[in-house]
Scaffold this motif. Sequence first.
Motif, PDB file in Angstrom:
ATOM      1  N   GLU A  61      -8.681   2.299  -2.711  1.00  0.00           N
ATOM      2  CA  GLU A  61      -7.981   1.202  -2.056  1.00  0.00           C
ATOM      3  C   GLU A  61      -8.865   0.517  -1.020  1.00  0.00           C
ATOM      4  O   GLU A  61      -8.761  -0.699  -0.811  1.00  0.00           O
ATOM      5  CB  GLU A  61      -6.696   1.716  -1.404  1.00  0.00           C
ATOM      6  CG  GLU A  61      -5.822   0.619  -0.824  1.00  0.00           C
ATOM      7  CD  GLU A  61      -4.530   1.160  -0.213  1.00  0.00           C
ATOM      8  OE1 GLU A  61      -3.451   0.883  -0.758  1.00  0.00           O
ATOM      9  OE2 GLU A  61      -4.621   1.863   0.814  1.00  0.00           O
ATOM     10  N   LYS A  66      -1.172   7.112  -5.383  1.00  0.00           N
ATOM     11  CA  LYS A  66      -1.943   6.265  -4.487  1.00  0.00           C
ATOM     12  C   LYS A  66      -3.151   5.699  -5.233  1.00  0.00           C
ATOM     13  O   LYS A  66      -3.483   6.136  -6.337  1.00  0.00           O
ATOM     14  CB  LYS A  66      -2.408   7.062  -3.261  1.00  0.00           C
ATOM     15  CG  LYS A  66      -1.254   7.600  -2.428  1.00  0.00           C
ATOM     16  CD  LYS A  66      -1.723   8.157  -1.104  1.00  0.00           C
ATOM     17  CE  LYS A  66      -2.441   9.468  -1.266  1.00  0.00           C
ATOM     18  NZ  LYS A  66      -2.723  10.092   0.064  1.00  0.00           N
ATOM     19  N   ILE A  67      -3.820   4.731  -4.621  1.00  0.00           N
ATOM     20  CA  ILE A  67      -5.037   4.152  -5.182  1.00  0.00           C
ATOM     21  C   ILE A  67      -6.224   4.758  -4.445  1.00  0.00           C
ATOM     22  O   ILE A  67      -6.392   4.559  -3.239  1.00  0.00           O
ATOM     23  CB  ILE A  67      -5.028   2.619  -5.056  1.00  0.00           C
ATOM     24  CG1 ILE A  67      -3.853   2.043  -5.861  1.00  0.00           C
ATOM     25  CG2 ILE A  67      -6.348   2.025  -5.544  1.00  0.00           C
ATOM     26  CD1 ILE A  67      -3.714   0.542  -5.760  1.00  0.00           C
ATOM     27  N   SER A  94       0.833  -1.197   0.000  1.00  0.00           N
ATOM     28  CA  SER A  94       0.000   0.000   0.000  1.00  0.00           C
ATOM     29  C   SER A  94       0.869   1.250   0.000  1.00  0.00           C
ATOM     30  O   SER A  94       1.884   1.305   0.695  1.00  0.00           O
ATOM     31  CB  SER A  94      -0.899   0.002   1.240  1.00  0.00           C
ATOM     32  OG  SER A  94      -1.555   1.253   1.381  1.00  0.00           O
TER      33      SER A  94
END
Length: 253
Positions: A138, A134-135, A126
């Motif tokens: 997530e 970033k996702i 992560s």
Amino acid sequence: MKILFLPRKTIERAVWITDTWSRNYFHWVVECIPRVLELRNRGILSPLLIPEIIYSVPFIKASLDELGIEIISFNFQEYVLIKELYLITYDTPCAFDLDYMWNLRREFLNVEDQNERPTFRKIYISRAKATKRKIENEYELIPILERYGFEVFRTEDLSFKEQRRLFQETKVLFSIHGAGLTNMVFMPAKSKIVELHPDTERYNSCFFHLSSALDIDYLYSFEKADHPNPQEANITVNLNKIENLLITLKNDG
């Protein structure tokens, strides 16, 4: 007018391997450490001259300490005279020398453990603590990954030794493009990497070339980006597409 004279340090012999990118985990592991090992293999055992701002990074200090490299650190408030300085050139960027990469892997796995560990773990890295890449969804992705047996880690929470141990046991590594994927150097041949790219990117193949040098299977997926610059972009993953990819991985064993 006041003239300030910097403290002077004279060094007979030293080696120089760093640049402005060396504080980054990827650049340190796959560019700097292999050059240290190559110089040592050639019998050049002079101390490594390194700026304090680089040597103070925990994973850098830990890796050099474990290799037993003699260090001369300095700060930029000093005047340093080196009578004999050794430099080693870069390889072509992102075209990794097979011998360098395998020497790196063998060196650190020998430092850690002479025996190969069983590979059974599936790891998702992560980047939730990062400022970019970033996702965005997530929180939706992680439950899906966990259903397929993935464990979630943030590599910045792990020491250099802990990262080596973890990835030596890893058979599948899954993450968005970032320095954490560098840890594939500690994974065994024939393991697998899944790299997520922003859909605005069509050229960054560093981890593909690294996985090829290490005989690791490489898979990728382009996902929706929120910024035209792929180095700045966060992504939103297509969950159905990712689940289909995970099913393929599971069926492949």
